[in-house]
Design a protein around this motif. Structure first.
Motif, short mmCIF file in Angstrom:
data_model
loop_
_atom_site.label_atom_id
_atom_site.label_comp_id
_atom_site.label_asym_id
_atom_site.label_seq_id
_atom_site.Cartn_x
_atom_site.Cartn_y
_atom_site.Cartn_z
N GLU A 189 -24.73 -24.70 -3.98
CA GLU A 189 -23.79 -25.22 -4.99
C GLU A 189 -24.46 -25.30 -6.36
O GLU A 189 -23.88 -24.90 -7.37
N ASN A 190 -25.71 -25.78 -6.40
CA ASN A 190 -26.44 -25.85 -7.68
C ASN A 190 -26.68 -24.47 -8.25
O ASN A 190 -26.55 -24.26 -9.47
N ASN A 193 -23.44 -23.24 -9.73
CA ASN A 193 -23.17 -23.91 -11.01
C ASN A 193 -24.06 -23.34 -12.11
O ASN A 193 -23.59 -23.10 -13.23
N ASN A 194 -25.34 -23.15 -11.80
CA ASN A 194 -26.25 -22.60 -12.81
C ASN A 194 -25.84 -21.18 -13.22
O ASN A 194 -25.87 -20.85 -14.41
N GLN A 243 -22.85 -19.97 -13.14
CA GLN A 243 -21.62 -20.07 -13.91
C GLN A 243 -21.91 -20.49 -15.34
O GLN A 243 -21.35 -19.95 -16.29
#
Length: 115
Positions: free
Chosen positions: A34-35, A38-39, A41
């Motif tokens: 997930e991290n 996000n990074n 994105q």
């Protein structure tokens, strides 16, 4: 005080520990994934912003180039070159010197005629 366990109890404890480790690894892996998403994105959004700014900057640079070319075209019409100015000043000063010498000659003749 010794703890005595049967084989099936040891297997159950071992399965429980392995299950806990596997569950922990799955949870951590999900958070890491997930991290990373996000990074990626955030990086993608920043790259898109940079691309948009680059297009705007490119358009601004083109506009500045056009203005500079127009300035270069208008420059000879609006300003006098240094050499041309010096040449013009030299001509004016030569004419003033000639006029001053003529006035001086007239004043000298008038002075001679009055005596």
């Amino acid at each position: 005080m010794a703890i005595q366990l049967d084989v099936y109890q040891w297997l159950m404890i071992l399965i429980a520990i392995i299950s806990a480790v596997v569950a922990t690894i799955k949870i951590l892996w999900a958070r890491i994934e997930e991290n990373l998403n996000n990074n990626f994105q955030v990086v993608q959004n920043k790259l898109e912003d940079v691309a948009k700014q680059s297009e705007q900057n490119h358009a601004d640079i083109r506009s500045l180039e056009r203005q500079f070319y127009k300035f270069q075209i208008d420059l000879p019409h609006a300003y006098v070159a240094r050499e041309d100015y010096i040449r013009g000043q030299t001509v004016i000063e030569a004419k003033l010197d000639a006029l001053a010498s003529k006035i001086e000659n007239v004043q000298i003749r008038q002075g001679i005629n009055q005596k």
